[in-house]
Enzyme design. Structure first.
Site, PDB file in Angstrom:
ATOM      1  N   ASP A 181      -8.197  30.693  51.841  1.00 47.39           N
ATOM      2  CA  ASP A 181      -9.708  30.307  51.868  1.00 47.39           C
ATOM      3  C   ASP A 181      -9.769  28.788  51.564  1.00 47.39           C
ATOM      4  O   ASP A 181      -8.731  28.199  51.371  1.00 47.39           O
ATOM      5  CB  ASP A 181     -10.579  30.948  50.797  1.00 47.39           C
ATOM      6  CG  ASP A 181     -10.813  30.767  49.816  1.00 47.39           C
ATOM      7  OD1 ASP A 181      -8.658  30.964  49.264  1.00 47.39           O
ATOM      8  OD2 ASP A 181     -10.389  31.667  48.876  1.00 47.39           O
ATOM      9  N   GLU A 199      -9.297  33.227  46.731  1.00 46.38           N
ATOM     10  CA  GLU A 199      -8.414  32.874  45.816  1.00 46.38           C
ATOM     11  C   GLU A 199      -9.530  32.095  44.772  1.00 46.38           C
ATOM     12  O   GLU A 199     -10.152  32.327  43.491  1.00 46.38           O
ATOM     13  CB  GLU A 199      -7.551  32.138  46.287  1.00 46.38           C
ATOM     14  CG  GLU A 199      -6.452  31.581  44.389  1.00 46.38           C
ATOM     15  CD  GLU A 199      -6.453  30.789  44.121  1.00 46.38           C
ATOM     16  OE1 GLU A 199      -7.199  30.757  43.046  1.00 46.38           O
ATOM     17  OE2 GLU A 199      -7.529  30.255  44.615  1.00 46.38           O
TER      18      GLU A 199
HETATM   19 ZN   LIG Z   1      -8.200  25.638  44.231  1.00 41.67          ZN
HETATM   20 ZN   LIG Z   2      -5.365  26.147  45.510  1.00 40.55          ZN
END
Ligand SMILES: [Zn+2]
Ligand SMILES: [Zn+2]
Length: 446
Positions: free
Chosen positions: A107, A174
């Protein structure tokens, strides 16, 4: 005649195969570098926000499939309804031996890029609140994806040097720290081989290219978001005696929260309590009914985290009570999401890989890096430290920029900055060498 040609072709092919097998990793990287940098630039120009990594995941999965991995897409389950997890799991079985999990994130961030590079992202999208935002790979996850593809290819070509099962993870979300959990919730370790080791890397905005950093033990902190609603009794700004002013109470709470780290937690346990947002009121002469705080809590040890959370609630309620707020309007203290645990780098595994990095990169390029209070959800893959896991840092900064920063005292752009940009070629070269060396070390043939 035909037999002779066939024989010659056979000898020629055999020689070519033997020569290829002996190609060094450097030669393979020389061969692939232009296309890897192109892949990186393509990913950099097309970032996708957390929970929306659809095209990035499809590209990653397609590449791994064409390399011969068995690939599963859209793997993962979020708690929130309506969200699709774009997790990718790619497995390569290569005989008996340990199972090693290597992970990249997929991401990007809601940041408007200002690096000025020709391949800068121009992507804009609506965030969950409906506002238009720029999107940028400001954390370098595009480097990680490309690095993983390069490593995946090297390990296919070097299959005769290792034995075991390689599990490559493309982890979504994440940056909002629910991606690792989504994959575990969906049965990552039941539906696919459970790893004996888990490894990952993260690009560093402070280390020079060519270097890697390692941190045995606690490396990154746990992160917990806390919302505090401070309720008072509003009224006219010129008649404070008829109100219970939540602005003044909030101000006292903000300052008092700083005594948690200085007075309540051992000085040997690093903690952070940051009030990142404070909102209340609408006009100069009105005392509002409520003020809202958003707090981030960072710690390494779970018992310390619990102690901080209890202290926030006690301090908020105590100060409101002292300010005369009735008990039924006591502050409401709530966790916002479940947060993420600390990243603990198994010391034995970390030292072992540091040894492999020294062999691959030279001891001058392997640096012991102190822990930091930023957070990551990679630690979740260790199942509360029952699976040895480690994440290492990958230098991404042009050495000239590091030198200039040291000389002038000007800090380098950090991860998540709109002007953070890794130097792609040398970063990828070092990252692929390091990650390949790490996997080969863990899975090398006896
Ligand atoms: Zn980051
Ligand atoms: Zn990262």
């Amino acid at each position: 005649m035909r037999t002779r040609i066939c024989l010659l072709t056979f000898i020629f092919l055999s020689l070519a195969i033997a020569a290829r097998a002996q190609q060094t990793l450097d030669a393979r990287l020389d061969r692939d570098m232009a296309s890897l940098v192109e892949t990186y630039k393509m990913l950099h120009a097309a970032p996708e926000l957390s929970h929306r990594e659809e095209k990035t995941a499809a590209f990653f999965a397609g590449q791994l499939r064409s390399l011969g991995y068995t690939v599963t897409e859209r793997f993962g389950k979020y708690e929130a309804p309506g969200l699709t997890s774009y997790g990718v799991v790619a497995v390569l079985k290569n005989g008996a031996g340990p199972t090693v999990l290597v992970r990249t994130e997929l991401d990007a961030l809601p940041v408007e890029e200002r690096t000025g590079v020709p391949y800068a992202s121009k992507v804009k999208t609506k965030n969950d609140a409906g506002q238009e935002v720029g999107v940028m790979h400001a954390c370098g996850h595009d480097i990680h994806i490309t690095n993983m593809l390069g490593t995946a290819k090297m390990l296919v070509e070097m299959k005769n040097q290792w034995s075991g099962t390689l599990v490559i993870i493309g982890q979504p979300a994440e940056e909002v720290t629910d991606g690792a959990k989504s994959m575990l919730r969906d049965g990552l370790y039941e539906k696919f081989p459970k790893p004996d080791f888990a490894i990952a890397l993260h690009d560093s905005s402070e280390l020079e290219v060519g270097k890697v950093g390692y941190t045995p033990g606690f490396a990154l902190a746990s992160s917990t978001s806390v919302d505090v609603k401070i309720r008072g009794v509003g009224g006219h700004g010129a008649k404070p005696e008829s109100t219970k002013d939540p602005v003044v109470i909030a101000a006292e709470i903000v300052l008092a929260l700083q005594t948690i780290s200085s007075r309540e937690i051992s000085p040997l346990d690093p903690v952070v309590v940051t009030v990142g947002s404070i909102h209340g009121g609408s006009k100069h002469n009105i005392i509002p009914d409520e003020v809202n705080l958003q707090i981030t809590v960072r710690a390494y040890k779970e018992e310390v985290r619990q102690k901080i959370l209890a202290a926030i609630e006690r301090i908020a309620k105590g100060i409101a009570l002292a300010g005369g707020v009735p008990e039924d309007l006591a502050p409401i203290v709530k966790l916002n999401g479940s947060g993420t645990g600390a990243t603990y780098n198994d010391p034995k595994l970390t030292e072992r890989l540091a040894g492999a990095f020294v062999k691959a990169l030279g001891s001058e390029n392997v640096i012991l890096v102190p822990p930091a209070m930023v957070s990551e959800d990679f630690g979740a893959f260790s199942l509360e430290q029952t699976i040895p896991a480690t994440q290492f840092w990958l230098g991404a900064v042009d050495p000239a920029k590091v030198k200039q920063s040291r000389e002038t005292g000007t800090p380098l752009p950090s991860l998540h900055s709109p002007i953070f940009i890794p130097a792609p070629e040398p970063t990828l070269r070092t990252g692929i060498k390091a990650m390949t060396a790490a996997v080969l070390d863990l899975m090398k043939k006896p």
